[in-house]
Design a protein around this motif. Sequence first.
Motif, short mmCIF file in Angstrom:
data_model
loop_
_atom_site.label_atom_id
_atom_site.label_comp_id
_atom_site.label_asym_id
_atom_site.label_seq_id
_atom_site.Cartn_x
_atom_site.Cartn_y
_atom_site.Cartn_z
N ALA A 15 8.84 -43.07 -19.77
CA ALA A 15 10.04 -42.77 -20.55
C ALA A 15 11.24 -42.57 -19.64
O ALA A 15 12.35 -43.02 -19.95
CB ALA A 15 9.81 -41.52 -21.41
N LEU A 16 11.04 -41.92 -18.50
CA LEU A 16 12.14 -41.70 -17.57
C LEU A 16 12.61 -43.03 -16.98
O LEU A 16 13.82 -43.28 -16.89
CB LEU A 16 11.71 -40.75 -16.46
CG LEU A 16 12.77 -40.43 -15.41
CD1 LEU A 16 14.01 -39.83 -16.04
CD2 LEU A 16 12.20 -39.52 -14.35
N ARG A 17 11.69 -43.89 -16.59
CA ARG A 17 12.08 -45.20 -16.05
C ARG A 17 12.85 -46.01 -17.08
O ARG A 17 13.82 -46.68 -16.76
CB ARG A 17 10.85 -45.96 -15.58
CG ARG A 17 10.31 -45.41 -14.28
CD ARG A 17 9.27 -46.34 -13.68
NE ARG A 17 8.88 -45.83 -12.38
CZ ARG A 17 7.67 -45.45 -12.05
NH1 ARG A 17 6.69 -45.53 -12.93
NH2 ARG A 17 7.41 -45.00 -10.85
N ALA A 18 12.44 -45.95 -18.35
CA ALA A 18 13.14 -46.67 -19.41
C ALA A 18 14.55 -46.11 -19.60
O ALA A 18 15.51 -46.85 -19.79
CB ALA A 18 12.35 -46.60 -20.71
N ALA A 19 14.68 -44.79 -19.56
CA ALA A 19 16.00 -44.16 -19.72
C ALA A 19 16.93 -44.53 -18.58
O ALA A 19 18.11 -44.80 -18.79
CB ALA A 19 15.85 -42.65 -19.81
N VAL A 20 16.42 -44.56 -17.37
CA VAL A 20 17.23 -44.94 -16.21
C VAL A 20 17.64 -46.40 -16.32
O VAL A 20 18.79 -46.77 -16.05
CB VAL A 20 16.48 -44.67 -14.89
CG1 VAL A 20 17.21 -45.28 -13.70
CG2 VAL A 20 16.30 -43.18 -14.68
N ALA A 21 16.72 -47.26 -16.73
CA ALA A 21 17.04 -48.69 -16.88
C ALA A 21 18.09 -48.91 -17.96
O ALA A 21 18.97 -49.76 -17.82
CB ALA A 21 15.77 -49.48 -17.21
N ALA A 22 18.05 -48.11 -19.03
CA ALA A 22 19.00 -48.27 -20.13
C ALA A 22 20.39 -47.78 -19.77
O ALA A 22 21.39 -48.37 -20.17
CB ALA A 22 18.48 -47.52 -21.36
N ASP A 23 20.50 -46.70 -19.00
CA ASP A 23 21.81 -46.13 -18.66
C ASP A 23 21.74 -45.46 -17.29
O ASP A 23 21.68 -44.25 -17.18
CB ASP A 23 22.24 -45.12 -19.72
CG ASP A 23 23.66 -44.62 -19.50
OD1 ASP A 23 24.39 -45.21 -18.68
OD2 ASP A 23 24.04 -43.62 -20.14
N PRO A 24 21.77 -46.27 -16.21
CA PRO A 24 21.61 -45.70 -14.88
C PRO A 24 22.72 -44.74 -14.47
O PRO A 24 22.49 -43.82 -13.69
CB PRO A 24 21.57 -46.92 -13.95
CG PRO A 24 21.90 -48.09 -14.77
CD PRO A 24 21.88 -47.70 -16.20
N SER A 25 23.91 -44.91 -14.99
CA SER A 25 25.02 -44.04 -14.57
C SER A 25 24.88 -42.61 -15.09
O SER A 25 25.59 -41.72 -14.62
CB SER A 25 26.34 -44.63 -15.02
OG SER A 25 26.42 -44.63 -16.43
N SER A 26 23.98 -42.37 -16.02
CA SER A 26 23.82 -41.01 -16.55
C SER A 26 22.77 -40.21 -15.77
O SER A 26 22.47 -39.08 -16.14
CB SER A 26 23.44 -41.07 -18.03
OG SER A 26 22.14 -41.60 -18.17
#
Length: 54
Positions: A15-26
């Motif tokens: 889930a963390l990898r997916a979140a980073v891939a979706a919005d890395p600037s956050s």
Amino acid sequence: MDSLAATATVARMPALRAAVAADPSSHRVLTGERPTGPLRLGHLVGTISERVRL
């Protein structure tokens, strides 16, 4: 790290990898590392390549 914490961390990683891939600037990476000399192969393999991937 106890096995319960390790299991929870491993379960959370997709889930963390997916979140980073979706919005890395956050996201930010805080390592706390302090270089004490020249970079060596262990730095590249162990930490720097993972940060570049993120």
